[in-house]
Design an enzyme around this catalytic site. Structure first.
Site, PDB file in Angstrom:
ATOM      1  N   ALA A 164      -4.152   6.445  22.178  1.00 35.27           N
ATOM      2  CA  ALA A 164      -2.864   5.516  22.794  1.00 35.27           C
ATOM      3  C   ALA A 164      -2.838   5.288  24.063  1.00 35.27           C
ATOM      4  O   ALA A 164      -2.300   4.255  24.401  1.00 35.27           O
ATOM      5  CB  ALA A 164      -1.640   6.244  21.853  1.00 35.27           C
ATOM      6  N   ARG A 223      -2.875  15.289   7.306  1.00 37.61           N
ATOM      7  CA  ARG A 223      -1.701  15.108   8.230  1.00 37.61           C
ATOM      8  C   ARG A 223      -0.603  14.703   7.309  1.00 37.61           C
ATOM      9  O   ARG A 223      -0.464  14.328   6.078  1.00 37.61           O
ATOM     10  CB  ARG A 223      -2.024  14.015   9.282  1.00 37.61           C
ATOM     11  CG  ARG A 223      -2.510  12.737   8.513  1.00 37.61           C
ATOM     12  CD  ARG A 223      -3.164  11.759   9.542  1.00 37.61           C
ATOM     13  NE  ARG A 223      -2.110  11.258  10.465  1.00 37.61           N
ATOM     14  CZ  ARG A 223      -2.303  10.271  11.246  1.00 37.61           C
ATOM     15  NH1 ARG A 223      -3.501   9.573  11.253  1.00 37.61           N
ATOM     16  NH2 ARG A 223      -1.367   9.806  11.826  1.00 37.61           N
TER      17      ARG A 223
HETATM   18  C1  LIG Z   1      -5.329  10.914  13.015  1.00 36.57           C
HETATM   19  C2  LIG Z   1      -5.159  10.328  14.216  1.00 36.57           C
HETATM   20  C3  LIG Z   1      -4.498  10.851  15.045  1.00 36.57           C
HETATM   21  C4  LIG Z   1      -4.427  10.370  16.327  1.00 36.57           C
HETATM   22  N1  LIG Z   1      -3.517  11.220  17.513  1.00 36.57           N
HETATM   23  C5  LIG Z   1      -3.580  10.612  18.601  1.00 36.57           C
HETATM   24  C6  LIG Z   1      -2.502  11.201  19.643  1.00 36.57           C
HETATM   25  O1  LIG Z   1      -2.247  12.296  19.350  1.00 36.57           O
HETATM   26  N2  LIG Z   1      -2.708  10.884  20.730  1.00 36.57           N
HETATM   27  C7  LIG Z   1      -3.103   9.572  21.038  1.00 36.57           C
HETATM   28  O2  LIG Z   1      -3.238   9.179  22.179  1.00 36.57           O
HETATM   29  N3  LIG Z   1      -4.191   9.012  20.258  1.00 36.57           N
HETATM   30  C8  LIG Z   1      -4.247   9.428  18.838  1.00 36.57           C
HETATM   31  N4  LIG Z   1      -4.868   8.959  18.003  1.00 36.57           N
HETATM   32  C9  LIG Z   1      -5.590   7.400  18.326  1.00 36.57           C
HETATM   33  C10 LIG Z   1      -4.299   6.410  18.455  1.00 36.57           C
HETATM   34  O3  LIG Z   1      -3.601   6.302  17.294  1.00 36.57           O
HETATM   35  C11 LIG Z   1      -5.273   5.027  18.626  1.00 36.57           C
HETATM   36  O4  LIG Z   1      -6.147   5.171  19.718  1.00 36.57           O
HETATM   37  C12 LIG Z   1      -4.028   3.963  18.948  1.00 36.57           C
HETATM   38  O5  LIG Z   1      -3.138   4.049  18.008  1.00 36.57           O
HETATM   39  C13 LIG Z   1      -4.860   2.656  18.998  1.00 36.57           C
HETATM   40  O6  LIG Z   1      -3.569   1.408  18.974  1.00 36.57           O
HETATM   41  P1  LIG Z   1      -4.085  -0.006  18.628  1.00 36.57           P
HETATM   42  O7  LIG Z   1      -2.867  -0.795  19.171  1.00 36.57           O
HETATM   43  O8  LIG Z   1      -5.503  -0.336  19.588  1.00 36.57           O
HETATM   44  O9  LIG Z   1      -4.378  -0.125  17.182  1.00 36.57           O
HETATM   45  P2  LIG Z   1      -3.645   0.229  16.025  1.00 36.57           P
HETATM   46  O10 LIG Z   1      -2.493   0.837  16.104  1.00 36.57           O
HETATM   47  O11 LIG Z   1      -4.553   0.099  14.827  1.00 36.57           O
HETATM   48  O12 LIG Z   1      -2.739  -1.510  15.915  1.00 36.57           O
HETATM   49  C14 LIG Z   1      -3.454  -2.662  15.287  1.00 36.57           C
HETATM   50  C15 LIG Z   1      -2.394  -3.705  15.042  1.00 36.57           C
HETATM   51  O13 LIG Z   1      -3.032  -4.894  14.677  1.00 36.57           O
HETATM   52  C16 LIG Z   1      -2.754  -5.377  13.563  1.00 36.57           C
HETATM   53  N5  LIG Z   1      -3.672  -6.446  12.999  1.00 36.57           N
HETATM   54  C17 LIG Z   1      -4.882  -6.001  12.608  1.00 36.57           C
HETATM   55  N6  LIG Z   1      -5.423  -7.060  12.278  1.00 36.57           N
HETATM   56  C18 LIG Z   1      -4.609  -8.268  12.541  1.00 36.57           C
HETATM   57  C19 LIG Z   1      -4.971  -9.659  12.481  1.00 36.57           C
HETATM   58  N7  LIG Z   1      -6.093 -10.230  11.927  1.00 36.57           N
HETATM   59  N8  LIG Z   1      -3.975 -10.425  12.809  1.00 36.57           N
HETATM   60  C20 LIG Z   1      -2.718 -10.061  13.329  1.00 36.57           C
HETATM   61  N9  LIG Z   1      -2.629  -8.532  13.392  1.00 36.57           N
HETATM   62  C21 LIG Z   1      -3.554  -7.582  13.430  1.00 36.57           C
HETATM   63  C22 LIG Z   1      -2.232  -4.326  12.565  1.00 36.57           C
HETATM   64  O14 LIG Z   1      -1.420  -4.499  11.663  1.00 36.57           O
HETATM   65  C23 LIG Z   1      -1.659  -3.243  13.764  1.00 36.57           C
HETATM   66  O15 LIG Z   1      -0.410  -3.226  13.930  1.00 36.57           O
HETATM   67  C24 LIG Z   1      -4.914   9.402  16.883  1.00 36.57           C
HETATM   68  C25 LIG Z   1      -5.561   8.547  15.751  1.00 36.57           C
HETATM   69  C26 LIG Z   1      -5.527   9.050  14.430  1.00 36.57           C
HETATM   70  C27 LIG Z   1      -6.582   8.433  13.597  1.00 36.57           C
END
Ligand SMILES: Cc1cc2nc3c(=O)[nH]c(=O)nc-3n(C[C@H](O)[C@H](O)[C@H](O)COP(=O)(O)OP(=O)(O)OC[C@H]3O[C@@H](n4cnc5c(N)ncnc54)[C@H](O)[C@@H]3O)c2cc1C
Length: 448
Positions: A323, A190
């Site tokens: 997301a 990517r």
């Molecule tokens: C290549 C790729 C492309 C994608 N494209 C899309 C798309 O086009 N559309 C879509 O809807 N989804 C897409 N997704 C999926 C999407 O990115 C995720 O589902 C979404 O971002 C998840 O968000 P989250 O907040 O759950 O996790 P994350 O974004 O992983 O956030 C987790 C946060 O927690 C923090 N953290 C971790 N451990 C700790 C701790 N112990 N203490 C404090 N903080 C901590 C991290 O630093 C981070 O900031 C894609 C995924 C990938 C891999």
């Protein structure tokens, strides 16, 4: 200084761990519903990292309720009206127009870091207590409270949302055992870069010189999606391909153009041009991991700790929903807590799981079905009916407003939980357009 709509204070205190899209959205939505939030994020500086991300119409409704955010994003996001599909050799196959699902809500596709930054700044502007550089090492709960240890400090609240992504540490307390992410057998290369070079190349200039475009080249076991953004000035592409590499804790590596090109032997020259124009230091080799669907999202002990976002349900990119579904979690939890009240927080947390469980797992499956639809395409059939390549735009998934839905079902779900009845299947959303306006105006009446 903008003013923000907010329900009267509920007295409910929430700790959220992780400031990705799941954590930030949950924080904003809890603030909208009058709960008080501490958001803990382990990194000490949020940098605009990443490349393209797509938010579908189901999360467009959520962005639209956050005062000023959509206006700010408008100049930054992708504005093509359709997706052009090609066979891997370069032969044009079909165009999928987005027209008909425009009525379902706004789509927001753009740079992950830029969209995240806008949401983060909105959360800050609302006055949410966001604490960066706070790494959570432990979760705990009792009958009357839940909490975490962050950087050695004990913090307590009425409930905790673990939103720390696919590597979630909160899963251990919720599941009662430790599980590790698994390789999915696929990976993506990517990237995101300035389109200056592409504008000069005869073969690629049409992708960037007349506004934004979106194109996909489909081959056996691989697909290459490319989009121009900001009136064609910037460009992003993603190649999804098979990858048997064993992953441990890390699954993101610097990418090599030679590896990408080796994956694309015999593919259309234009695709090779797109790869060759990519600055190598902007190329990422990202192994896709997944986890088996969890039996539950909420701690069994006292029911005060909930997994949300990728911590609860990692998504493959081909679902284009990870997301958006992460955001629906926070919207739902804020409402189930509002309705169950400070005196019965675990009941509200359980209602979140009941409302979300079936829907989110159905959405997760679309990642596999879309990938197989493209990677296992039967080209004899496709040339007869090119629309077989089109992304499925399913109303149950996309013509959906999580806030409206949660308000529609929450009272019934809480009643069933009180009577110990199974509610999971009962709340799968049906493909309706909802009584959105009715519910919205009811809620607006309550806003102060
Ligand atoms: C290549 C790729 C492309 C994608 N494209 C899309 C798309 O086009 N559309 C879509 O809807 N989804 C897409 N997704 C999926 C999407 O990115 C995720 O589902 C979404 O971002 C998840 O968000 P989250 O907040 O759950 O996790 P994350 O974004 O992983 O956030 C987790 C946060 O927690 C923090 N953290 C971790 N451990 C700790 C701790 N112990 N203490 C404090 N903080 C901590 C991290 O630093 C981070 O900031 C894609 C995924 C990938 C891999």
């Amino acid at each position: 200084m903008p003013s923000f709509a907010r329900l009267p204070a509920s007295g409910i205190k929430v700790i959220i761990v992780g400031a990705g899209f799941a954590g930030l959205c949950a924080a904003i939505e809890c603030d909208r519903k009058g709960h008080s939030v501490i958001l803990l994020e382990k990194v000490s500086e949020l940098k605009p990292l990443g490349d393209i991300i797509s938010f579908s119409s189901n999360s467009g409704h959520i962005f639209e309720r956050w005062e000023g955010v959509v206006d700010e994003l408008e100049p930054l996001i992708h504005h093509s009206s359709g997706l052009d599909f090609y066979e891997w050799s370069g032969k044009f196959c079909t165009r999928q127009e987005w027209d008909y699902d425009k009525t379902w809500g706004r789509r927001i596709n753009g740079h992950r870091g830029e969209i995240h930054d806008a949401v983060y700044r909105h959360a800050k502007a609302r006055g949410i207590d966001i604490r960066l550089g706070q790494s959570v090492s432990e979760y705990f709960e009792t009958e009357s409270e839940a909490g975490v240890i962050a950087n050695g400090e004990k913090l307590t609240a009425d409930c905790v949302f673990a939103a720390e992504g696919v590597k979630s540490a909160g899963r251990k307390i919720v599941l009662g055992y430790e599980d590790k992410p698994r390789a999915s057998g696929y990976a993506v290369y990517r990237t995101w870069f300035s389109s200056e070079e592409l504008a000069k190349n005869e073969r690629t200039k049409h992708l960037v010189n007349n506004g934004d475009t979106h194109s996909g080249w489909i081959g056996e076991d691989k697909h290459f999606l490319a989009a121009s953004i900001k009136d064609g000035k910037e460009f992003s592409w993603v190649l999804t391909h098979k990858d048997d590499a064993d992953i441990d804790e890390d699954w993101q590596f610097p990418g090599k153009k030679s590896d990408v090109l080796a994956n694309l032997k015999g593919w259309a020259p234009i695709v090779h041009d797109l790869v060759n124009a990519t600055p190598e230091d902007r190329l990422v080799d990202y192994k896709l991991v997944f986890r088996d669907p969890l039996p539950h999202f909420v701690s069994k002990g006292h029911g005060r700790i909930a997994l949300i976002g990728d911590a609860a349900h990692p998504f493959l990119p081909t679902s284009i929903q990870g997301a958006s579904q992460s955001m629906e979690d926070g919207v739902t939890l804020a409402i189930t807590l509002q309705k169950s009240g400070k005196a019965n927080v675990p009941r509200g947390v359980r209602a979140y799981e009941a409302i979300r469980y079936e829907r989110v797992h159905r959405a997760q499956m679309t990642g596999v079905t879309t990938r197989e639809q493209w990677h296992k395409a039967d080209w004899d059939k496709i040339w007869k009916d090119p629309k077989m390549l089109h992304l499925k735009r399913e109303a149950w998934l996309l013509n959906f407003d999580a806030e409206t839905h949660a308000y529609e079902v929450v009272d019934e779900v809480l009643k069933k939980l009180d009577n110990d009845e199974v509610v999971k299947e009962d709340v799968i959303p049906k493909p309706t357009s909802h009584g959105i306006q009715a519910v919205l105006s009811q809620e607006l009446d309550q806003l102060v």
